[in-house]
Design a protein around this motif. Structure first.
Motif, PDB file in Angstrom:
ATOM      1  N   GLN A 159      13.908   0.075 -72.818  1.00 58.64           N
ATOM      2  CA  GLN A 159      14.656   1.036 -72.539  1.00 58.64           C
ATOM      3  C   GLN A 159      13.836   2.257 -71.949  1.00 58.64           C
ATOM      4  OE1 GLN A 159      18.135   1.000 -71.837  1.00 58.64           O
ATOM      5  NE2 GLN A 159      17.952  -1.156 -72.738  1.00 58.64           N
ATOM      6  N   PRO A 160      14.227   3.176 -71.041  1.00 57.04           N
ATOM      7  CA  PRO A 160      13.234   4.103 -71.016  1.00 57.04           C
ATOM      8  C   PRO A 160      13.297   5.124 -72.034  1.00 57.04           C
ATOM      9  CG  PRO A 160      15.380   4.340 -69.561  1.00 57.04           C
ATOM     10  CD  PRO A 160      15.489   3.029 -70.364  1.00 57.04           C
ATOM     11  N   SER A 161      13.942   4.939 -73.041  1.00 55.62           N
ATOM     12  CA  SER A 161      13.804   6.155 -74.087  1.00 55.62           C
ATOM     13  C   SER A 161      12.437   5.560 -75.089  1.00 55.62           C
ATOM     14  CB  SER A 161      15.253   5.971 -75.153  1.00 55.62           C
ATOM     15  OG  SER A 161      16.250   6.644 -74.223  1.00 55.62           O
ATOM     16  N   VAL A 162      11.833   4.758 -74.498  1.00 56.51           N
ATOM     17  CA  VAL A 162      10.738   4.342 -75.398  1.00 56.51           C
ATOM     18  C   VAL A 162       9.836   5.531 -75.907  1.00 56.51           C
ATOM     19  CG1 VAL A 162       9.304   4.343 -73.266  1.00 56.51           C
ATOM     20  CG2 VAL A 162       8.484   3.007 -75.104  1.00 56.51           C
ATOM     21  N   GLY A 163       9.319   5.210 -77.132  1.00 53.99           N
ATOM     22  CA  GLY A 163       8.516   6.048 -77.926  1.00 53.99           C
ATOM     23  C   GLY A 163       7.848   5.553 -79.221  1.00 53.99           C
ATOM     24  N   GLU A 164       7.590   6.346 -80.007  1.00 59.28           N
ATOM     25  CA  GLU A 164       6.853   5.833 -81.227  1.00 59.28           C
ATOM     26  C   GLU A 164       8.135   5.231 -82.121  1.00 59.28           C
ATOM     27  OE1 GLU A 164       5.909   5.616 -85.492  1.00 59.28           O
ATOM     28  OE2 GLU A 164       7.284   7.039 -84.416  1.00 59.28           O
ATOM     29  N   PRO A 165       9.243   6.012 -82.245  1.00 60.89           N
ATOM     30  CA  PRO A 165      10.385   5.364 -83.190  1.00 60.89           C
ATOM     31  C   PRO A 165      11.186   4.321 -82.512  1.00 60.89           C
ATOM     32  CG  PRO A 165      10.696   7.841 -82.916  1.00 60.89           C
ATOM     33  CD  PRO A 165       9.729   7.494 -81.839  1.00 60.89           C
ATOM     34  N   MET A 166      11.108   3.876 -81.080  1.00 63.94           N
ATOM     35  CA  MET A 166      11.620   3.230 -80.356  1.00 63.94           C
ATOM     36  C   MET A 166      10.635   2.292 -79.608  1.00 63.94           C
ATOM     37  SD  MET A 166      15.278   3.881 -77.930  1.00 63.94           S
ATOM     38  CE  MET A 166      15.875   2.566 -77.029  1.00 63.94           C
ATOM     39  N   ARG A 167      10.184   1.255 -80.239  1.00 63.63           N
ATOM     40  CA  ARG A 167       9.259   0.417 -79.386  1.00 63.63           C
ATOM     41  C   ARG A 167       9.499  -0.966 -79.901  1.00 63.63           C
ATOM     42  NH1 ARG A 167       7.136   2.526 -84.609  1.00 63.63           N
ATOM     43  NH2 ARG A 167       5.957   0.707 -85.166  1.00 63.63           N
ATOM     44  N   VAL A 168       9.112  -2.030 -78.916  1.00 60.12           N
ATOM     45  CA  VAL A 168       8.885  -3.502 -79.373  1.00 60.12           C
ATOM     46  C   VAL A 168       7.546  -3.830 -79.596  1.00 60.12           C
ATOM     47  CG1 VAL A 168      11.091  -4.041 -78.556  1.00 60.12           C
ATOM     48  CG2 VAL A 168       9.141  -4.287 -77.216  1.00 60.12           C
ATOM     49  N   ALA A 169       6.886  -3.132 -79.173  1.00 62.60           N
ATOM     50  CA  ALA A 169       5.309  -3.459 -79.264  1.00 62.60           C
ATOM     51  C   ALA A 169       4.516  -2.189 -79.223  1.00 62.60           C
ATOM     52  CB  ALA A 169       4.960  -4.182 -78.031  1.00 62.60           C
ATOM     53  N   LEU A 170       3.291  -2.102 -79.856  1.00 62.88           N
ATOM     54  CA  LEU A 170       2.535  -0.816 -79.537  1.00 62.88           C
ATOM     55  C   LEU A 170       1.170  -0.999 -79.865  1.00 62.88           C
ATOM     56  CD1 LEU A 170       2.825   1.158 -83.290  1.00 62.88           C
ATOM     57  CD2 LEU A 170       3.476  -1.036 -82.989  1.00 62.88           C
ATOM     58  N   VAL A 171       0.435  -0.188 -79.529  1.00 63.19           N
ATOM     59  CA  VAL A 171      -0.924  -0.020 -79.771  1.00 63.19           C
ATOM     60  C   VAL A 171      -1.667   1.309 -80.306  1.00 63.19           C
ATOM     61  CG1 VAL A 171      -1.858   0.012 -77.600  1.00 63.19           C
ATOM     62  CG2 VAL A 171      -3.428  -0.555 -79.606  1.00 63.19           C
ATOM     63  N   GLU A 172      -1.995   1.589 -81.322  1.00 59.08           N
ATOM     64  CA  GLU A 172      -2.261   3.130 -81.814  1.00 59.08           C
ATOM     65  C   GLU A 172      -3.627   3.203 -82.294  1.00 59.08           C
ATOM     66  OE1 GLU A 172       0.683   3.786 -85.036  1.00 59.08           O
ATOM     67  OE2 GLU A 172       1.790   4.970 -83.690  1.00 59.08           O
ATOM     68  N   GLN A 173      -4.343   4.356 -81.978  1.00 58.81           N
ATOM     69  CA  GLN A 173      -5.485   4.638 -82.470  1.00 58.81           C
ATOM     70  C   GLN A 173      -5.691   5.825 -83.310  1.00 58.81           C
ATOM     71  OE1 GLN A 173      -8.567   4.681 -79.300  1.00 58.81           O
ATOM     72  NE2 GLN A 173      -9.727   6.162 -80.350  1.00 58.81           N
ATOM     73  N   GLU A 174      -6.215   6.091 -84.394  1.00 56.53           N
ATOM     74  CA  GLU A 174      -6.327   7.179 -85.224  1.00 56.53           C
ATOM     75  C   GLU A 174      -7.568   7.953 -84.876  1.00 56.53           C
ATOM     76  OE1 GLU A 174      -4.741   7.899 -88.124  1.00 56.53           O
ATOM     77  OE2 GLU A 174      -3.351   6.016 -87.925  1.00 56.53           O
ATOM     78  N   ILE A 175      -7.234   9.349 -84.693  1.00 57.13           N
ATOM     79  CA  ILE A 175      -8.174  10.227 -84.118  1.00 57.13           C
ATOM     80  C   ILE A 175      -8.827  11.202 -85.426  1.00 57.13           C
ATOM     81  CG2 ILE A 175      -8.341  12.039 -82.535  1.00 57.13           C
ATOM     82  CD1 ILE A 175      -8.210   9.554 -81.204  1.00 57.13           C
ATOM     83  N   ASN A 176      -7.840  11.874 -85.837  1.00 60.27           N
ATOM     84  CA  ASN A 176      -7.956  12.646 -87.032  1.00 60.27           C
ATOM     85  C   ASN A 176      -9.159  13.707 -86.836  1.00 60.27           C
ATOM     86  OD1 ASN A 176      -6.078  11.662 -88.674  1.00 60.27           O
ATOM     87  ND2 ASN A 176      -7.284   9.891 -89.139  1.00 60.27           N
ATOM     88  N   ALA A 177      -9.088  14.373 -85.561  1.00 61.13           N
ATOM     89  CA  ALA A 177      -9.987  15.175 -85.281  1.00 61.13           C
ATOM     90  C   ALA A 177      -9.617  16.081 -83.991  1.00 61.13           C
ATOM     91  CB  ALA A 177     -11.360  14.533 -84.623  1.00 61.13           C
ATOM     92  N   THR A 178     -10.249  17.345 -83.800  1.00 56.29           N
ATOM     93  CA  THR A 178      -9.903  17.712 -82.462  1.00 56.29           C
ATOM     94  C   THR A 178     -10.426  17.129 -81.539  1.00 56.29           C
ATOM     95  OG1 THR A 178     -11.942  19.299 -82.799  1.00 56.29           O
ATOM     96  CG2 THR A 178      -9.979  20.172 -83.584  1.00 56.29           C
ATOM     97  N   THR A 179      -9.712  17.241 -80.120  1.00 58.41           N
ATOM     98  CA  THR A 179     -10.242  16.390 -79.015  1.00 58.41           C
ATOM     99  C   THR A 179     -10.867  17.323 -78.011  1.00 58.41           C
ATOM    100  OG1 THR A 179      -7.926  16.658 -78.367  1.00 58.41           O
ATOM    101  CG2 THR A 179      -8.215  14.661 -79.635  1.00 58.41           C
ATOM    102  N   ASP A 180     -11.815  16.378 -77.092  1.00 55.16           N
ATOM    103  CA  ASP A 180     -12.209  17.267 -75.801  1.00 55.16           C
ATOM    104  C   ASP A 180     -11.309  16.827 -74.743  1.00 55.16           C
ATOM    105  OD1 ASP A 180     -13.680  17.594 -73.751  1.00 55.16           O
ATOM    106  OD2 ASP A 180     -15.404  16.377 -74.159  1.00 55.16           O
ATOM    107  N   PRO A 181     -10.939  18.038 -74.196  1.00 51.89           N
ATOM    108  CA  PRO A 181     -10.052  17.991 -72.812  1.00 51.89           C
ATOM    109  C   PRO A 181     -10.374  17.314 -71.899  1.00 51.89           C
ATOM    110  CG  PRO A 181     -10.846  20.183 -73.221  1.00 51.89           C
ATOM    111  CD  PRO A 181     -11.229  19.465 -74.330  1.00 51.89           C
ATOM    112  N   ASN A 182     -11.862  16.926 -71.738  1.00 50.24           N
ATOM    113  CA  ASN A 182     -12.544  16.329 -70.635  1.00 50.24           C
ATOM    114  C   ASN A 182     -12.414  14.930 -71.048  1.00 50.24           C
ATOM    115  OD1 ASN A 182     -12.796  18.745 -68.948  1.00 50.24           O
ATOM    116  ND2 ASN A 182     -14.484  19.335 -70.441  1.00 50.24           N
ATOM    117  N   LYS A 183     -12.313  14.389 -71.987  1.00 49.28           N
ATOM    118  CA  LYS A 183     -12.727  13.190 -72.517  1.00 49.28           C
ATOM    119  C   LYS A 183     -11.187  12.290 -71.923  1.00 49.28           C
ATOM    120  CE  LYS A 183     -13.062   9.780 -76.181  1.00 49.28           C
ATOM    121  NZ  LYS A 183     -13.176   9.735 -77.802  1.00 49.28           N
TER     122      LYS A 183
END
Length: 229
Positions: A159-183
């Motif tokens: 469904q187009p309402s896909v998101g973190e709470p509504m998914r059948v498959a996912l891949v995630e990556q922990e960041i736990n830092a501020t991010t570079d806007p150019n990366k």
């Protein structure tokens, strides 16, 4: 016996009269609608329809001050066609943007109320495509506050309402830092490894998101993309 029958007949008339009285209450006579807009770009702020941002509103003029709620759609819009014309205290809460103060709004007829918000994160230049047996997402992150980005994710659902709470498959990556806007960040979802939920020949929606490390914060997203497997 006759007295008992008379008693119940009178009681029934009272109940029917009360029901008729309730039915005579006026119906909602107004509509309230609008969009959550990025205060800087004026673009709609994508949401989660499940456990996403909520609009709390209190109708003025009553002692109870009971809070009612409206949910927000994935595309950042909301609509309530069953509301009474009156003055309301309205506040979006538990969202993916810097909190707003409650505001008093006069609702009458078709009333538009847009919320100009500062999203915690803007997911920029998002591209999602199928490469071989994998779904590959690339994107950049633009933070609007100094808190760490907790994690990023790529989510899939029919469904187009896909998101973190509504998914059948996912891949995630922990960041736990501020991010570079150019990366440029890259996430890969292996469709072959998720063949039990991502069926070959079917269509699915994919969406990338990022979560800021702030109390009650929600994911910020790019638009969902539909792909066939």
């Amino acid at each position: 016996m006759k007295k008992i029958t008379t008693f119940f007949s009178v009681l029934l008339l009272i109940i029917v009269a009360a029901a008729c009285s309730i039915d005579n209450y006026p119906a909602p006579d107004a509509q309230l609608y609008g969009t959550f807009l990025d205060a800087e770009t004026n673009e709609p702020v994508e949401q989660d329809i499940i456990r996403g941002s909520v609009i709390e509103y209190i109708e003025q003029g009553y002692a109870s001050q009971t809070k009612q709620t409206m949910i927000v759609k994935n595309d950042g819009t909301y609509r309530n066609n069953l509301i009474f014309a009156n003055t309301y205290s309205i506040a979006p809460v538990r969202g993916n943007f810097v909190p707003l103060s409650p505001q008093e709004v006069q609702v009458a007829g078709e009333t538009q109320l847009d919320f100009k918000v500062q999203p915690y994160i803007r997911v920029k230049d998002a591209k999602i495509e199928k490469v071989g047996s994998k779904i590959v997402a690339t994107f950049k992150l633009q933070q609007t506050m100094i808190n760490n980005v907790r994690k990023i994710g790529l989510y899939a659902h029919p469904q187009p309402s896909v998101g973190e709470p509504m998914r059948v498959a996912l891949v995630e990556q922990e960041i736990n830092a501020t991010t570079d806007p150019n990366k440029t960040y890259t996430l890969e979802l292996d469709a072959a490894a998720n063949a039990n939920v991502l069926k070959t020949g079917s269509q699915y929606f994919f969406r990338v998101g990022a979560l800021i490390d702030a109390p009650e914060s929600k994911f910020n997203y790019a638009k969902a993309v539909r792909l066939g497997l």
